[in-house]
Scaffold this motif. Structure first.
Motif, PDB file in Angstrom:
ATOM      1  N   MET A   1      50.623  18.015 -15.909  1.00  0.00           N
ATOM      2  CA  MET A   1      50.142  16.735 -16.440  1.00  0.00           C
ATOM      3  C   MET A   1      50.902  15.556 -15.841  1.00  0.00           C
ATOM      4  N   ALA A   2      52.211  15.742 -15.602  1.00  0.00           N
ATOM      5  CA  ALA A   2      53.009  14.620 -15.126  1.00  0.00           C
ATOM      6  C   ALA A   2      52.529  14.105 -13.781  1.00  0.00           C
ATOM      7  N   SER A   4      49.733  13.376 -12.816  1.00  0.00           N
ATOM      8  CA  SER A   4      48.644  12.425 -12.927  1.00  0.00           C
ATOM      9  C   SER A   4      49.110  10.983 -12.822  1.00  0.00           C
ATOM     10  N   TYR A   5      50.344  10.729 -13.268  1.00  0.00           N
ATOM     11  CA  TYR A   5      50.831   9.354 -13.241  1.00  0.00           C
ATOM     12  C   TYR A   5      52.270   9.259 -12.728  1.00  0.00           C
ATOM     13  N   ARG A  25      52.299   3.151 -23.507  1.00  0.00           N
ATOM     14  CA  ARG A  25      52.157   4.139 -24.574  1.00  0.00           C
ATOM     15  C   ARG A  25      51.210   3.641 -25.666  1.00  0.00           C
ATOM     16  N   ILE A  29      49.090  10.361 -27.177  1.00  0.00           N
ATOM     17  CA  ILE A  29      49.005  11.668 -26.523  1.00  0.00           C
ATOM     18  C   ILE A  29      49.593  11.633 -25.117  1.00  0.00           C
ATOM     19  N   ALA A  30      49.192  10.670 -24.337  1.00  0.00           N
ATOM     20  CA  ALA A  30      49.660  10.563 -22.952  1.00  0.00           C
ATOM     21  C   ALA A  30      49.577   9.102 -22.532  1.00  0.00           C
ATOM     22  N   GLU A  52      41.827  18.177 -13.429  1.00  0.00           N
ATOM     23  CA  GLU A  52      42.496  17.661 -14.624  1.00  0.00           C
ATOM     24  C   GLU A  52      41.488  16.878 -15.460  1.00  0.00           C
ATOM     25  N   SER A 110      43.938   9.778 -19.340  1.00  0.00           N
ATOM     26  CA  SER A 110      43.525  11.155 -19.603  1.00  0.00           C
ATOM     27  C   SER A 110      42.342  11.160 -20.568  1.00  0.00           C
ATOM     28  N   ASP A 112      42.111  12.994 -23.236  1.00  0.00           N
ATOM     29  CA  ASP A 112      42.643  12.994 -24.595  1.00  0.00           C
ATOM     30  C   ASP A 112      42.982  11.578 -25.059  1.00  0.00           C
ATOM     31  N   SER A 113      43.607  10.787 -24.192  1.00  0.00           N
ATOM     32  CA  SER A 113      43.937   9.412 -24.563  1.00  0.00           C
ATOM     33  C   SER A 113      42.674   8.575 -24.714  1.00  0.00           C
TER      34      SER A 113
END
Length: 299
Positions: A1-2, A4-5, A25, A29-30, A52, A110, A112-113
């Motif tokens: 996941m990291a 990605s950014y 933030r 979630i991310a 992803e 993401s 989820d976010s």
């Protein structure tokens, strides 16, 4: 996941040194990520993207020739202009080939976010982003990109409130422009209750020399970050970041008028990064530099 950014991984994907990157933030979630990708190389083909559940939106800051492949199939070839936007679903291995140098602001979020922030806005179903106009002009995204440039390139002047606000604006524009959803079932509107406004203001005043975030202020008020940011602006008429900058300048005026502290010490006492940052903000709001303001008003 990291990856990605993460600035180093993003830079490597585009065959660059680590890309300057900002994270916000506003979602729990991310983080939402902003990265600047810039190169003078005559030809760059990006590396494959590991699948992803996330999206990136690239905004061209200068003209460049672009070829795009999605899941191995050639999808687009064009001469992109400044302000053209490219939305990518990172589950589909988008690969870019860029000729003649490039300067791009990359926005990342993401799934989820995206879903978390959409739920705060009252969307009836899960959000999916797509567009049939890759590389179309998007003046709103170009404006957000330019607003971020100084903050991305000047790590010492990053304000959490300002970056969080841009993150929320980015999410709002995504859902209104690129989301495949029905209209909102409800929209969080209204103003802060007096106790909520006072608690948010007290928190900012207590941390005048720090760097409070929208998430921290929202917790003080018992609200989500997105709901708080909208309600604060509707109640106070300005964003939390704008309010904080004005309050810092008010405090600086008091110290300039009634004390003999040097400008660098006043800047530190009021939460500015350094004297240069203090001077720019003060001059923008007051119309003259701190030194000139002090001489004028003391006389």
């Amino acid at each position: 996941m990291a990856g990605s950014y993460d600035g180093a991984i993003i830079g490597d994907r585009f065959r660059l040194t680590p890309a300057p990157t900002l994270l916000t933030r506003t979602a729990s979630i991310a983080p939402i990520g902003f990265s600047r990708l810039r190169s003078d190389a005559r030809h760059v083909r990006a590396k494959d993207v590991p699948p992803e559940a996330a999206y990136s939106l690239h905004v061209a800051l200068q003209p460049t020739a672009v070829n795009l492949w999605i899941d191995g199939r050639h999808r687009l070839g064009k001469a992109a202009s400044a302000g053209d936007a490219f939305l990518f679903d990172l589950r589909c291995n988008p690969v870019s080939e860029l000729d003649g140098g490039f300067d791009i602001l990359r926005f990342y979020i993401s799934q989820d976010s995206l879903d978390e922030l959409a739920a705060e806005r009252g969307w009836r179903q899960a959000v999916r982003l797509e567009t049939d106009r890759l590389g179309a002009p998007d003046p709103v995204m170009l404006g957000l990109a330019h607003a971020l440039l100084d903050r991305v390139e000047r790590p010492s002047e990053r304000s959490a409130l300002f970056v969080d606000h841009i993150g929320l604006a980015f999410h709002a524009h995504l859902t209104e422009t690129y989301a495949v959803v029905g209209p909102p079932a409800r929209r969080a509107t209204g103003r802060l209750a007096p106790w909520q406004l006072r608690r948010a203001i007290d928190h900012m005043v207590a941390h005048l020399d720090g760097d409070p975030t929208i998430a921290q202020l929202a917790i003080e008020c018992g609200l989500s970050a997105g709901h708080f940011a909208r309600a604060f602006r509707q109640t106070a008429g300005v964003t939390p970041h704008q309010w904080l900058m004005r309050r810092r300048v008010e405090r600086a005026r008091e110290l300039l008028l009634h004390g003999s502290l040097e400008l660098a010490l006043i800047a530190a006492a009021c939460g500015f990064v350094d004297q240069s940052h203090f001077s720019r903000v003060f001059t923008r709001l007051e119309g003259e530099s701190p030194g000139r303001w002090r001489r004028h008003h003391r006389n």
